[in-house]
Design an enzyme around this catalytic site. Structure first.
Site, PDB file in Angstrom:
ATOM      1  N   CYS A  80       0.860  -1.186  -0.054  1.00 30.71           N
ATOM      2  CA  CYS A  80       0.031   0.155  -0.101  1.00 30.71           C
ATOM      3  C   CYS A  80       0.960   1.232  -0.028  1.00 30.71           C
ATOM      4  O   CYS A  80       0.421   2.168  -0.244  1.00 30.71           O
ATOM      5  CB  CYS A  80      -0.977  -0.031   1.401  1.00 30.71           C
ATOM      6  SG  CYS A  80      -2.333  -1.219   1.128  1.00 30.71           S
ATOM      7  N   ASP A 108       2.436   2.643   2.420  1.00 28.11           N
ATOM      8  CA  ASP A 108       2.979   3.050   4.036  1.00 28.11           C
ATOM      9  C   ASP A 108       2.311   2.031   4.866  1.00 28.11           C
ATOM     10  O   ASP A 108       1.377   1.584   4.782  1.00 28.11           O
ATOM     11  CB  ASP A 108       2.693   4.508   4.247  1.00 28.11           C
ATOM     12  CG  ASP A 108       1.254   4.748   3.785  1.00 28.11           C
ATOM     13  OD1 ASP A 108       0.260   3.994   3.773  1.00 28.11           O
ATOM     14  OD2 ASP A 108       0.706   5.794   3.708  1.00 28.11           O
ATOM     15  N   CYS A 144       6.341   7.799   3.534  1.00 31.92           N
ATOM     16  CA  CYS A 144       6.860   8.982   3.051  1.00 31.92           C
ATOM     17  C   CYS A 144       7.248  10.144   4.435  1.00 31.92           C
ATOM     18  O   CYS A 144       7.010   9.351   5.317  1.00 31.92           O
ATOM     19  CB  CYS A 144       6.037   9.794   2.126  1.00 31.92           C
ATOM     20  SG  CYS A 144       4.505   9.972   2.922  1.00 31.92           S
ATOM     21  N   CYS A 183      -1.871  10.175   6.361  1.00 35.37           N
ATOM     22  CA  CYS A 183      -0.896   9.676   7.078  1.00 35.37           C
ATOM     23  C   CYS A 183      -1.113   9.908   8.556  1.00 35.37           C
ATOM     24  O   CYS A 183      -0.671   9.104   9.292  1.00 35.37           O
ATOM     25  CB  CYS A 183       0.626  10.323   6.944  1.00 35.37           C
ATOM     26  SG  CYS A 183       1.179  10.261   5.060  1.00 35.37           S
TER      27      CYS A 183
END
Lengths: 407, 279
Positions: free
Chosen positions: B35, B37, B61, B105
């Protein structure tokens, strides 16, 4: 930002060569005439544009009158494909590849909307090394095919397609052939006297000319419909006052490229090879993307498993090292590069891909600098990664997601 | 290039609490290599029932790493009841904000925390109970609905930014839109139902414009010695002519836009444009 800049992102854009800047400068100041004017003040500018046209034609083995100046590679691509469809309204099939630049890929995906009727688009797959299957290509050509649009060299991997054979196969069937050659022109020899393409796109800023100027090569005798309609510039094939200084700059850049072709394929290639071999040797779980030999001399795409591209780039940025990534996070989309996916690079690898693209301005010292800085960056990010366990030298966990990656 | 705040950069370049706690009380794992992350969060409770230590390992990231680092800092010293109140918005705020494309995130951070707490309590993950809407990224309807409700999301694109749902093949976009509308409806039902402006027919619109002019606008202009006349209505363009003191007043254009048009938009329909016709 670091004070030092190690620029290895030349497939994104290049430095304008100092010789090019010098040649352009007078056309911003004292020689500001319009080449269309009747007076000799403008006329002298027109002669300089004619010279640029000759220099560009010489680089690619074309006739000067086959060169049309545009604003960028994207405009050249759109002009070629839309012209071919307009000149053959009965034909509604386009053949392209799954790894084209968005300038071609997105246009082909939107043809139905632009024309208001259905088009069939065949996007040819590539193999794990990024190469096309010529037999499959040949089979895709039909009586309904209006145009083939296939890039000469891929921007992400540098992989070169056999445009000579492909164009010849299209020509035998009376199908128009366009190639987006923005990455290839200036880096590898191109001779259109021997390669039967009908349209070829060039972008100035990819070969040390400024941004905002491009070229569409249109073979003599090819039916043509202009994209920008207006004045009589470019003999009515592209309206709009010429971007004089940039056109002159592009002419100079092409002259330089012809002189430096040898350097590209010896010095630059050697630097690229050293960088690539060094990275693969120093960093475990790293993989080259794209065929080793059928490739531009300046490009390398390497994937580092268990780490993410954006994080790598931001660490490189601290040292002033400029590169790019096919990772999803850098593009703002959630899926990694369509090129790497088309090649079947696993998502786990694609997320950690980094592209270095060199130019004649890079030095061996810079390559050593990158070889010194990148391995510890990858090691540190792997320490952070839940999938990396040094003793296992491999991935743990991470299953249980029904991603499109598994298909 | 992303515009990251200094705090994001700091937590990315100098991440706090990296690693895994040995023999942890709670473990939460979300995301996957595929995916793009993934986050593994471990925590240990102190004798006082508060989170004594928290560590993370993250693949992703810069903003994923920074969100994870921030999360571990935020939850230390909290009871589990306090910790479970932390939302993704709290994590983003702690970092001074995240680019909108990167909000997922912070969502990942919160989900890892929830997973770790559920793991400690021996409970199933609440959000995993729902129906999987986005197969590409394994996102359930419960996750989507919560993000829509909490962060006031209105489009599929926003949902993708926050949850990743819909960022892959795109097959679930219709379902996501349905979920957005469902949440809106539920929220609407909770609030007092507001009166919905009905679509006016042309005749109704013109009549209503006349009425408002007669009842509200003309009396007000007449007070200053001016007047207004309705000339025509074409679609949403209301053509009027100013009379009396208004016709020679330098502020007449302001009156027209700031008063007449505002009033008509308020009382008739908010798309109207008022134009002066000179005769």
């Amino acid at each position: 930002m670091s004070e030092r800049v190690v620029y290895m992102d030349n497939n994104a854009t290049t430095r304008v060569a100092p010789e090019v800047v010098e040649e352009m400068l007078p056309y911003f100041s004292e020689l500001y005439g319009n080449p269309s004017s009747m007076h000799s003040f403008g006329g002298q500018v027109g002669r300089k544009i004619a010279e640029a046209r000759e220099r560009i034609a010489a680089l690619i083995g074309a006739q000067p009158e086959e060169i049309i100046f545009t604003s960028c590679g994207t405009e050249s691509d759109s002009t070629a494909i839309l012209s071919a469809l307009q000149s053959q309204p009965g034909k509604r099939h386009v053949v392209t590849t799954r790894v084209e630049h968005p300038a071609v890929k997105n246009l082909c995906e939107h043809l139905d909307k632009l024309f208001g009727h259905k088009h069939r688009v065949t996007a040819l797959p590539v193999d794990r090394e990024g190469l096309l299957d010529l037999e499959q290509y040949e089979k895709s050509l039909t009586e309904d095919t209006a145009i083939v649009s296939v890039m000469w060299a891929n921007n992400e991997t540098g992989v070169i397609f056999p445009i000579e054979e492909m164009a010849a196969l299209a020509r035998e069937r009376g199908i128009l052939f366009h190639t987006d050659a923005v990455q290839a022109v200036g880096k590898i020899p191109i001779n259109l006297a021997e390669v039967p393409v009908d349209f070829l796109s060039i972008s100035g800023h990819k070969l040390h000319a400024p941004k905002g100027v491009g070229v569409l090569y249109v073979r003599k005798g090819t039916p043509f419909f202009p994209f920008l309609v207006g004045g009589h510039q470019e003999r009515g094939r592209r309206g709009g006052t010429e971007n004089v200084a940039s056109i002159i700059g592009l002419g100079k850049a092409c002259e330089l490229a012809a002189q430096r072709m040898n350097v590209e394929n010896t010095k630059v290639r050697a630097l690229r090879d050293k960088l690539e071999a060094g990275l693969l040797e120093k960093i475990p779980h790293a993989l080259r993307n794209g065929h080793k030999d059928k490739r531009l001399p300046n490009t390398t795409s390497v994937s580092f498993e268990f780490v993410e591209g954006e994080a790598i780039l931001l660490h490189l940025d601290r040292y002033g090292i400029c590169a790019s990534s096919g990772s999803a996070c850098t593009s703002g989309s959630l899926e990694p590069s369509h090129v790497l996916r088309a090649m079947g690079v696993p998502f786990t690898m694609a997320h950690g891909s980094i592209r270095f693209s060199l130019s004649v301005y890079n030095t061996e010292e810079e390559v050593d600098f990158v070889l010194d800085k990148l391995p510890p960056i990858i090691a540190n990010l792997r320490e952070l990664s839940p999938f990396w366990q040094a003793e296992h030298r491999g991935a743990v966990g991470g299953a249980g997601c029904k991603c499109s990656c598994s298909s | 290039m992303w515009e990251y705040t200094d705090k994001v950069k700091d937590h990315f370049l100098n991440p706090r609490n990296v690693g895994e706690i040995e023999d942890p009380d709670g473990v939460g794992e979300v995301g996957s290599l595929a995916c793009g992350d993934a986050l593994k969060l471990t925590f240990k409770l102190g004798p006082d029932g508060r989170i004594a230590d928290a560590k993370f390992k993250t693949f992703g990231c810069a903003s994923a790493i920074a969100s994870s680092s921030a999360l571990t800092e935020m939850i230390k010293g909290l009871t589990l009841e306090e910790a479970e109140k932390i939302t993704n918005e709290d994590i983003a705020n702690y970092l001074g904000g995240l680019p909108k494309e990167k909000m997922h995130c912070s969502v990942m951070g919160r989900e890892a925390l929830e997973a770790a707490i559920a793991n400690y309590r021996g409970q199933p993950l609440p959000m995993a109970q729902g129906e999987v809407v986005c197969e590409c990224f394994g996102v359930t309807d419960l996750e989507i609905k919560r993000a829509v409700a909490e962060s006031n999301l209105t489009s599929v694109e926003e949902v993708t930014n926050f949850t990743k749902a819909g960022g892959g093949c795109g097959k679930c976009h219709d379902r996501i839109m349905e979920l957005i509308l469902e949440v809106r409806k539920e929220q609407h039902a909770e609030r007092k139902p507001a009166e919905k402006p009905k679509r006016l027919t042309n005749i109704q619109k013109i009549k209503l414009i006349e009425e408002v002019l007669e009842r509200e606008i003309r009396p007000a202009l007449r007070k200053d010695g001016g007047d207004i006349e309705l000339i025509d209505v074409d679609g949403d363009v209301v053509m009027v002519s100013l009379r009396g003191a208004c016709s020679s007043c330098v502020a007449s254009q302001t009156t027209l836009k700031e008063y007449v048009e505002k009033k008509l938009r308020e009382l008739v329909t908010d798309t109207l444009v008022v134009e002066e016709v000179r005769q």
